[in-house]
Design a protein around this motif. Sequence first.
Motif, PDB file in Angstrom:
ATOM      1  N   ARG A  25       0.824  -1.209   0.000  1.00  0.00           N
ATOM      2  CA  ARG A  25       0.000   0.000   0.000  1.00  0.00           C
ATOM      3  C   ARG A  25       0.857   1.257   0.000  1.00  0.00           C
ATOM      4  O   ARG A  25       0.562   2.227  -0.714  1.00  0.00           O
ATOM      5  N   VAL A  28       2.230   1.854  -3.605  1.00  0.00           N
ATOM      6  CA  VAL A  28       1.275   2.361  -4.599  1.00  0.00           C
ATOM      7  C   VAL A  28       0.768   3.751  -4.216  1.00  0.00           C
ATOM      8  O   VAL A  28       0.462   4.565  -5.100  1.00  0.00           O
ATOM      9  N   LEU A  33      -1.778   6.141  -6.090  1.00  0.00           N
ATOM     10  CA  LEU A  33      -2.874   5.182  -6.139  1.00  0.00           C
ATOM     11  C   LEU A  33      -3.255   4.770  -4.723  1.00  0.00           C
ATOM     12  O   LEU A  33      -2.554   5.066  -3.762  1.00  0.00           O
ATOM     13  N   SER A  34      -4.358   4.075  -4.602  1.00  0.00           N
ATOM     14  CA  SER A  34      -4.781   3.526  -3.317  1.00  0.00           C
ATOM     15  C   SER A  34      -4.890   2.014  -3.447  1.00  0.00           C
ATOM     16  O   SER A  34      -4.962   1.475  -4.554  1.00  0.00           O
ATOM     17  N   MET A  35      -4.892   1.328  -2.310  1.00  0.00           N
ATOM     18  CA  MET A  35      -5.077  -0.126  -2.310  1.00  0.00           C
ATOM     19  C   MET A  35      -5.807  -0.514  -1.030  1.00  0.00           C
ATOM     20  O   MET A  35      -5.314  -0.263   0.074  1.00  0.00           O
ATOM     21  N   SER A  36      -6.968  -1.118  -1.174  1.00  0.00           N
ATOM     22  CA  SER A  36      -7.723  -1.575  -0.008  1.00  0.00           C
ATOM     23  C   SER A  36      -7.252  -2.961   0.413  1.00  0.00           C
ATOM     24  O   SER A  36      -6.571  -3.664  -0.342  1.00  0.00           O
ATOM     25  N   GLU A  39      -8.601  -5.470  -2.015  1.00  0.00           N
ATOM     26  CA  GLU A  39      -7.827  -5.536  -3.257  1.00  0.00           C
ATOM     27  C   GLU A  39      -6.532  -6.303  -3.044  1.00  0.00           C
ATOM     28  O   GLU A  39      -6.141  -7.124  -3.883  1.00  0.00           O
ATOM     29  N   PHE A  56      -2.754  -5.994 -10.545  1.00  0.00           N
ATOM     30  CA  PHE A  56      -3.271  -4.776  -9.917  1.00  0.00           C
ATOM     31  C   PHE A  56      -3.164  -3.591 -10.878  1.00  0.00           C
ATOM     32  O   PHE A  56      -4.128  -2.842 -11.079  1.00  0.00           O
ATOM     33  N   PHE A  57      -2.002  -3.434 -11.495  1.00  0.00           N
ATOM     34  CA  PHE A  57      -1.826  -2.317 -12.423  1.00  0.00           C
ATOM     35  C   PHE A  57      -2.652  -2.497 -13.691  1.00  0.00           C
ATOM     36  O   PHE A  57      -3.139  -1.519 -14.271  1.00  0.00           O
ATOM     37  N   ARG A  59      -5.526  -3.673 -13.814  1.00  0.00           N
ATOM     38  CA  ARG A  59      -6.879  -3.258 -13.461  1.00  0.00           C
ATOM     39  C   ARG A  59      -6.968  -1.754 -13.203  1.00  0.00           C
ATOM     40  O   ARG A  59      -7.901  -1.090 -13.658  1.00  0.00           O
ATOM     41  N   ARG A  60      -5.985  -1.222 -12.471  1.00  0.00           N
ATOM     42  CA  ARG A  60      -6.089   0.165 -12.020  1.00  0.00           C
ATOM     43  C   ARG A  60      -5.518   1.183 -13.005  1.00  0.00           C
ATOM     44  O   ARG A  60      -5.990   2.315 -13.073  1.00  0.00           O
ATOM     45  N   THR A  61      -4.472   0.825 -13.728  1.00  0.00           N
ATOM     46  CA  THR A  61      -3.866   1.771 -14.679  1.00  0.00           C
ATOM     47  C   THR A  61      -3.632   1.067 -16.014  1.00  0.00           C
ATOM     48  O   THR A  61      -2.489   0.935 -16.469  1.00  0.00           O
TER      49      THR A  61
END
Length: 219
Positions: A25, A28, A33-36, A39, A56-57, A59-61
């Motif tokens: 976390r 990122v 970015l954020s990470m729960s 996630e 993760f990337f 999906r997010r970027t």
Amino acid sequence: MPPAILFDMNGVLVDDEDLHFQAARRVVEGMGLSMSGEEYGAFFFGRTDREGFGDFFARRTPSVRQDVAGVVAEKSRAYSRLAASGLRACEGAAELVRSLDRAGFPLGLVTGAIRAEAEAVLALLEIGDLFRGVVTAEDVSAGKPSPEPYLRGASRLGREPRECVVIEDSPSGVRSARAAGMACIAVTSTYGARDLAEADLVVARLTELTVETIKVMAA
């Protein structure tokens, strides 16, 4: 001849998933970015950091090509700083390893963590010299649930898959062991018993395991 015992690391030998989450976390967040926690669990539990960050990337970027190897290295440095004061061994882990070694079982470690992290854990538990073979993320092209990590672990101990018993804590790890043709014990330190139902034996904690229990499983 006693079977070889192949241990997973995170969630089996050491209770450090929260440290891995904090480290991931922080990295990122430094990238904006954020990470729960949800996630992190979905992308990283039972997987290598390379695979976790890659997905993760994606999906997010999705439109930005990220330096996954660089991110993994930065996360490892963050983990090392956190682990220096916050690493905790799982109850009964070192004792089980030592009792199996005294009984003549060849021991191996098969983890999705990178080698530096594995060495830190083995140093904490003071059991590094008891493992005859160590397989880390750098040693495989595909992580769990692929059978490759456990097959490589068996090879390093000079054993056939049928001569090995795996101790795991994640569904992907259990599937990896089963796909490799190995007996598997799962401990419910990270997932519930229902999620680990593919294992041959499910226990709540390592202190439930004895040398005799493992001998019976391997018979």
